[in-house]
Structure formats: structure tokens, C-alpha cells
Design a protein around this motif. Sequence first.
Motif, PDB file in Angstrom:
ATOM      1  N   SER A 188      24.456  26.124  37.695  1.00 49.97           N
ATOM      2  CA  SER A 188      23.495  27.017  37.144  1.00 49.97           C
ATOM      3  C   SER A 188      23.558  26.926  35.589  1.00 49.97           C
ATOM      4  O   SER A 188      22.607  27.131  34.996  1.00 49.97           O
ATOM      5  CB  SER A 188      24.101  28.572  37.316  1.00 49.97           C
TER       6      SER A 188
ATOM      7  N   LYS B 161      19.755  25.662  33.544  1.00 49.61           N
ATOM      8  CA  LYS B 161      19.225  26.371  32.530  1.00 49.61           C
ATOM      9  C   LYS B 161      19.311  25.914  30.954  1.00 49.61           C
ATOM     10  O   LYS B 161      19.250  26.434  30.169  1.00 49.61           O
ATOM     11  CB  LYS B 161      19.530  27.702  32.418  1.00 49.61           C
TER      12      LYS B 161
ATOM     13  N   ASP C 171      24.676  29.051  47.543  1.00 51.76           N
ATOM     14  CA  ASP C 171      24.205  29.418  46.329  1.00 51.76           C
ATOM     15  C   ASP C 171      25.320  29.496  45.309  1.00 51.76           C
ATOM     16  O   ASP C 171      24.807  29.490  43.997  1.00 51.76           O
ATOM     17  CB  ASP C 171      23.411  30.841  46.549  1.00 51.76           C
TER      18      ASP C 171
ATOM     19  N   GLY D 289      25.335  26.617  42.840  1.00 52.42           N
ATOM     20  CA  GLY D 289      24.141  26.302  41.740  1.00 52.42           C
ATOM     21  C   GLY D 289      22.709  26.478  42.260  1.00 52.42           C
ATOM     22  O   GLY D 289      22.641  26.921  43.384  1.00 52.42           O
ATOM     23  N   TYR D 290      22.097  25.623  41.679  1.00 49.22           N
ATOM     24  CA  TYR D 290      20.601  25.248  42.158  1.00 49.22           C
ATOM     25  C   TYR D 290      20.529  23.861  42.773  1.00 49.22           C
ATOM     26  O   TYR D 290      21.096  22.972  42.330  1.00 49.22           O
ATOM     27  CB  TYR D 290      19.867  25.470  40.994  1.00 49.22           C
TER      28      TYR D 290
END
Lengths: 165, 252
Positions: free
Chosen positions: A24, A28, A143, A146-147
Amino acid sequence: MVFLLFFSGSNTTKTGYRPIYISSDIAKTICFSAPQAMEKQGKIYIKDQYVFIGDINLGVHIIDNTNPEYPEKIGFLKIYGNHDIAIKGNTLYADNFDDLIAVDISDIEHPVVTKREKAVYTLMNHDFPPGVPYGTYFECVDDSKGYVLSWVEAELENPKCYTTY
Amino acid sequence: MKRLFIMMIVLLAFSYSCVKDGGESGVATGGDQAGQGGSMAKFSISNNHLFVINESSLKTYDISNPAQPQKMNDLSVDFGIETVFTMGDHLFIGSINGLYIYDIADPINMKFLSYYQHITSCDPVVANDSLAFVTLNSSASCWWQGGANRLDVLDIKNKIDPELISSLNMISPKGLGIKGHYVFVCNGDNGLNVYDYTNPQNLVRVAGITGIQSYDVIIRNELLFVIGKDGFFQYDISDIQNISLISNILFQ
């Protein structure tokens, strides 16, 4: 399309899809880097003498088009989970997975995220591999890892998820 | 060897500059002009407003201070909305089911004007004051297989009641752009077609580009920018009968 869980007693190996995660934190983080090769061509955007070409899920290639006869790749703006951009003044707007971000690009080599609107987008193709037939096995998405950046074909042991209507 | 080493250090310094959140620049910079997107865009900027579509809704942000977008409203539109385009006081949304037109003269109180329904397909849209051009594409990459492959021309002089004027079957229509009385339509693996729409009931193909795969276009003055899976191509379109390649950047 949604996915279902099912349980079977015996060990089986199935061909299916496995998610490739990025943390995550990295998901970002916005970076500028040297020009790189196109992975998956996305959309196009122009601003002044610059041309921006999307690389689906990875970011945008930046081209200096001051002289259209000799367009020059000047770098790559890494924005994971990105599909689209728009620019006003020195601010570039982009989808960054589920967030909408505003990035100050007055110094393109040092982008600055000036605003992040969280959860503007529903994550597409995040819970299951996109564009596969119904009944395709895949490793269930965790989840906490992470993504999901992409999906790769893999041999799966006792896969618990498959695509359905 | 030493020189190489120095070069590598310089390259490294140049090639990596990251930022996480918390950047508080927000410095007002000069030149508030917006850029220009293609017809496949999910963002559109009109004056001080940024319009954002996700799968089902249209969100509006105030960008009077570009660095600090402020959310103004969130409008539920439809399932499967794909593209957004603004022109003057009007905003057009292409969904897999049709075309929506909104009045955005007062963005905080934007008004729904009409919905033109078509066969389920992918569908970017461009428009001028009186006509809208919509391409429908049924390829698998558009999720919804089936559907149609064609270019629809709509009369939008009355924004409350758009009317279909003509339909042209194509092989694999995708992004599109207009200039003067010409519409440039990407046709996937089959290059790009240019139609004269002087008579919108009967589009006439007047030129084309072959040998490239085309996905979307942007037109700026005499320049045509084309993007496709093979590369980025720039053409001079000052003479429509003699569209000439200026340069390209190939992806492989």
C-alpha cells in the motif's frame, strides 16, 4: 461478475491466475524516473509543448514535443493504478488506484502531491482477473498484502476462488 | 571508466525522484490553462472545474486553486460510464448504454438535459454546437461483447432531445476528433478514417491513414496526434488530401 468461495476435500492443481501485489505504501508513492519502454499503451494528453502517454496501471510517459519533428522522451511519471490524467496550470490530476491525486509538476523531475482524495474510485479488476471466462480459477485476493497491480497465469493448488456470474 | 562511473551517478540522481503524501507545496503558479485530452478521457476540465467519472458517477471539483481541488458534488449517473467531454456549458457522458447530456453553466446545480440510448457498446463522444459523434465498439476489450461497430451522428441543436441523423458501419471504431467539417475516427487495426460531415446524413470518406493501429486522437491546429499499440504518431493535416507523417515514437 463476482467470485465465490468453495471448498474441496482433495488436493488439486488448477491452471488459473495469481494476483501480483504491491504494498500500500509503494502503491501511493509518485516517482519521476528516466524514460522507459511502454508496457501497455493507454491514453494520450497534451499540454503546451508536452505530450503525456499513459501506460496502463503504471503511470505516464512524458514527451517534449517542442519540435514535432523530433519529439523527445524526457521521463516517466510513475503513478501505480493509473488510467487517466488531466492538467490545469502546473497541476496534474490522476487516478492512483482508488484515489484522485493532484500533483504539482512545475518541476517535472520533482513532482509534489498537493492533494489526495481517498476512495474516489471503485477498484476495477482488483478482486478477480479481468476479461477471463466464467469458471476461471484464481488465487483469492488478500487485501492485507496491498494492492493488486496485475494478474499472471499460474498453477494454483486448491484454488478457492473462481469467476462466476 | 571513471567517466562512466560519474555518468552512472548522474543518471541515478536524475532517474529517481519520489514523493509520498504530505507535500504541501500548493504554491500558486502561473498559467492556469488546461491541457487537452482525447475522446476516451475520464477527466474533463472546464474553466475552474474538474469533472471526474468513475464507473457510475460524475464528481465535480472546484479547481480555482488547481493544487487543491475541492469536491463540489457527486452525481449518480448510470452503470458503465466510460468517457466525459465538455464543450462550453455542456457536458457529455458516454456510457455503455448511451449518451447523457448535462447543462454545467452552474456546475453546483448541474442539470440533466437528455439521455440518448443506443446498443450496448463502448462509446467515446465528441461534439460541436450542433452535432455529436459517437463511436460504438463491440470488441472484447470493451467487456460487453456483442453490440455494434459504427459511428453515429446525432443532431444536438436541441440538447433536450438529441436525434440520430445517420449511422455508419465501421470495423473497429474507437477514439475520434473533429476539425472544421472533418471527423477523424480511429478504426483499430485498420488505421484511421477521415470523413467530411458537411452533409451529416451522408458522411463521405475523404482520406485515411493505413498501416497503423489507432486507439485515440487529439487534434491541435494543423497537428493530429494518434496513439495506438505500436506507437505515438504525429501528422500534418493542413491539407486533408495529403496527410503527412511528421514523426513517430515506436513502443517496441
